[in-house]
Scaffold this motif. Sequence first.
Motif, mmCIF file in Angstrom:
data_model
loop_
_atom_site.group_PDB
_atom_site.id
_atom_site.type_symbol
_atom_site.label_atom_id
_atom_site.label_comp_id
_atom_site.label_asym_id
_atom_site.label_seq_id
_atom_site.Cartn_x
_atom_site.Cartn_y
_atom_site.Cartn_z
ATOM 1 N N ARG A 179 0.842 -1.187 0.000
ATOM 2 C CA ARG A 179 0.000 0.000 0.000
ATOM 3 C C ARG A 179 0.881 1.242 0.000
ATOM 4 N NH1 ARG A 179 -4.436 -0.694 4.586
ATOM 5 N NH2 ARG A 179 -5.047 -2.573 3.490
ATOM 6 N N GLN A 180 0.556 2.188 -0.844
ATOM 7 C CA GLN A 180 1.247 3.476 -0.854
ATOM 8 C C GLN A 180 0.602 4.345 0.214
ATOM 9 O OE1 GLN A 180 3.936 4.108 -2.922
ATOM 10 N NE2 GLN A 180 4.220 5.944 -1.729
ATOM 11 N N LEU A 181 1.337 4.627 1.268
ATOM 12 C CA LEU A 181 0.838 5.443 2.375
ATOM 13 C C LEU A 181 1.534 6.798 2.349
ATOM 14 C CD1 LEU A 181 0.866 2.650 5.119
ATOM 15 C CD2 LEU A 181 -1.084 3.437 3.780
ATOM 16 N N THR A 182 1.143 7.666 3.238
ATOM 17 C CA THR A 182 1.715 9.009 3.299
ATOM 18 C C THR A 182 3.233 8.979 3.415
ATOM 19 O OG1 THR A 182 -0.274 9.627 4.521
ATOM 20 C CG2 THR A 182 1.496 11.242 4.482
ATOM 21 N N THR A 183 3.751 7.987 4.128
ATOM 22 C CA THR A 183 5.199 7.898 4.369
ATOM 23 C C THR A 183 5.910 6.947 3.414
ATOM 24 O OG1 THR A 183 4.756 6.245 6.074
ATOM 25 C CG2 THR A 183 5.015 8.538 6.802
ATOM 26 N N GLY A 184 5.253 6.558 2.331
ATOM 27 C CA GLY A 184 5.900 5.709 1.343
ATOM 28 C C GLY A 184 5.227 4.357 1.201
ATOM 29 N N LEU A 185 5.880 3.471 0.466
ATOM 30 C CA LEU A 185 5.353 2.136 0.198
ATOM 31 C C LEU A 185 5.597 1.215 1.394
ATOM 32 C CD1 LEU A 185 4.048 0.252 -1.918
ATOM 33 C CD2 LEU A 185 6.366 -0.337 -2.651
ATOM 34 N N HIS A 186 4.550 0.522 1.800
ATOM 35 C CA HIS A 186 4.621 -0.420 2.919
ATOM 36 C C HIS A 186 3.855 -1.683 2.548
ATOM 37 C CE1 HIS A 186 6.048 2.588 5.884
ATOM 38 N NE2 HIS A 186 5.296 3.417 5.203
ATOM 39 N N THR A 187 4.270 -2.819 3.101
ATOM 40 C CA THR A 187 3.454 -4.022 3.062
ATOM 41 C C THR A 187 2.672 -4.036 4.364
ATOM 42 O OG1 THR A 187 5.108 -5.215 1.768
ATOM 43 C CG2 THR A 187 3.441 -6.546 2.884
ATOM 44 N N VAL A 188 1.345 -4.061 4.255
ATOM 45 C CA VAL A 188 0.468 -3.997 5.430
ATOM 46 C C VAL A 188 -0.575 -5.097 5.342
ATOM 47 C CG1 VAL A 188 0.799 -1.509 5.733
ATOM 48 C CG2 VAL A 188 -1.125 -2.345 4.370
ATOM 49 N N ALA A 189 -1.216 -5.358 6.469
ATOM 50 C CA ALA A 189 -2.333 -6.300 6.531
ATOM 51 C C ALA A 189 -3.411 -5.669 7.401
ATOM 52 C CB ALA A 189 -1.881 -7.627 7.127
ATOM 53 N N ASP A 190 -4.623 -5.597 6.892
ATOM 54 C CA ASP A 190 -5.717 -5.047 7.701
ATOM 55 C C ASP A 190 -5.903 -5.897 8.946
ATOM 56 O OD1 ASP A 190 -6.284 -2.906 6.033
ATOM 57 O OD2 ASP A 190 -7.848 -3.968 4.931
ATOM 58 N N ILE A 191 -6.310 -5.249 10.043
ATOM 59 C CA ILE A 191 -6.600 -5.966 11.281
ATOM 60 C C ILE A 191 -8.085 -5.812 11.581
ATOM 61 C CG2 ILE A 191 -4.271 -5.932 12.250
ATOM 62 C CD1 ILE A 191 -5.098 -3.536 13.980
ATOM 63 N N TYR A 192 -8.668 -6.908 12.043
ATOM 64 C CA TYR A 192 -10.095 -6.985 12.305
ATOM 65 C C TYR A 192 -10.335 -7.379 13.752
ATOM 66 C CZ TYR A 192 -10.084 -7.552 7.225
ATOM 67 O OH TYR A 192 -9.870 -7.385 5.880
ATOM 68 N N CYS A 193 -11.419 -6.889 14.333
ATOM 69 C CA CYS A 193 -11.839 -7.344 15.650
ATOM 70 C C CYS A 193 -12.142 -8.839 15.563
ATOM 71 C CB CYS A 193 -13.078 -6.567 16.087
ATOM 72 S SG CYS A 193 -13.793 -7.173 17.632
ATOM 73 N N ARG A 194 -11.625 -9.596 16.500
ATOM 74 C CA ARG A 194 -11.835 -11.046 16.499
ATOM 75 C C ARG A 194 -13.308 -11.415 16.665
ATOM 76 N NH1 ARG A 194 -9.570 -13.888 21.458
ATOM 77 N NH2 ARG A 194 -11.596 -13.217 22.191
ATOM 78 N N ASP A 195 -14.061 -10.586 17.397
ATOM 79 C CA ASP A 195 -15.452 -10.923 17.683
ATOM 80 C C ASP A 195 -16.428 -10.487 16.601
ATOM 81 O OD1 ASP A 195 -14.571 -12.088 20.004
ATOM 82 O OD2 ASP A 195 -15.351 -10.535 21.333
ATOM 83 N N CYS A 196 -16.352 -9.222 16.158
ATOM 84 C CA CYS A 196 -17.361 -8.710 15.210
ATOM 85 C C CYS A 196 -16.822 -8.522 13.797
ATOM 86 C CB CYS A 196 -17.978 -7.418 15.729
ATOM 87 S SG CYS A 196 -16.879 -5.979 15.650
ATOM 88 N N ARG A 197 -15.515 -8.704 13.606
ATOM 89 C CA ARG A 197 -14.859 -8.591 12.288
ATOM 90 C C ARG A 197 -14.829 -7.173 11.722
ATOM 91 N NH1 ARG A 197 -12.696 -12.967 13.654
ATOM 92 N NH2 ARG A 197 -13.150 -14.887 12.577
ATOM 93 N N GLU A 198 -15.024 -6.175 12.556
ATOM 94 C CA GLU A 198 -14.900 -4.782 12.138
ATOM 95 C C GLU A 198 -13.431 -4.496 11.803
ATOM 96 O OE1 GLU A 198 -16.286 -0.734 11.670
ATOM 97 O OE2 GLU A 198 -17.449 -2.550 12.047
ATOM 98 N N VAL A 199 -13.174 -3.792 10.700
ATOM 99 C CA VAL A 199 -11.804 -3.380 10.377
ATOM 100 C C VAL A 199 -11.413 -2.278 11.354
ATOM 101 C CG1 VAL A 199 -10.268 -2.378 8.654
ATOM 102 C CG2 VAL A 199 -12.074 -3.945 7.939
ATOM 103 N N LEU A 200 -10.318 -2.475 12.074
ATOM 104 C CA LEU A 200 -9.879 -1.521 13.090
ATOM 105 C C LEU A 200 -8.671 -0.699 12.653
ATOM 106 C CD1 LEU A 200 -10.157 -3.865 16.198
ATOM 107 C CD2 LEU A 200 -11.833 -2.188 15.381
#
Length: 106
Positions: free
Chosen positions: A54-75
């Motif tokens: 993902r191209q972020l404000t501070t440059g290119l990063h490899t990231v993984a979205d994190i989700y609440c374990r219970d409700c699966r909301e992206v946090l």
Amino acid sequence: MASLAGPRVYSCSNCRNEVCLHDDVISKAFQGRNGRAFLFSHAMNIVVGPKEDRQLTTGLHTVADIYCRDCREVLGWKYERAYEETQRYKEGKFIFEKSKIVKENW
């Protein structure tokens, strides 16, 4: 009488599942997808999604979205890899969107 205070925690704003500790805040000066975000050294009760570049404000990063374990909301997301040397301190750390977490036990 003084009450015994437990650890100050942040919970998912959707289901109140505890996801991170105040003591693990590294910085409150980050930008998320939807406004302010906090950088944490640790997280709990979450699910880590697939990695992507993902191209972020501070440059290119490899990231993984994190989700609440219970409700699966992206946090927020987890920094898996930073391509610029000055950004390597973020690797293995977690971004939580301020709008997605609430203070508990304060």
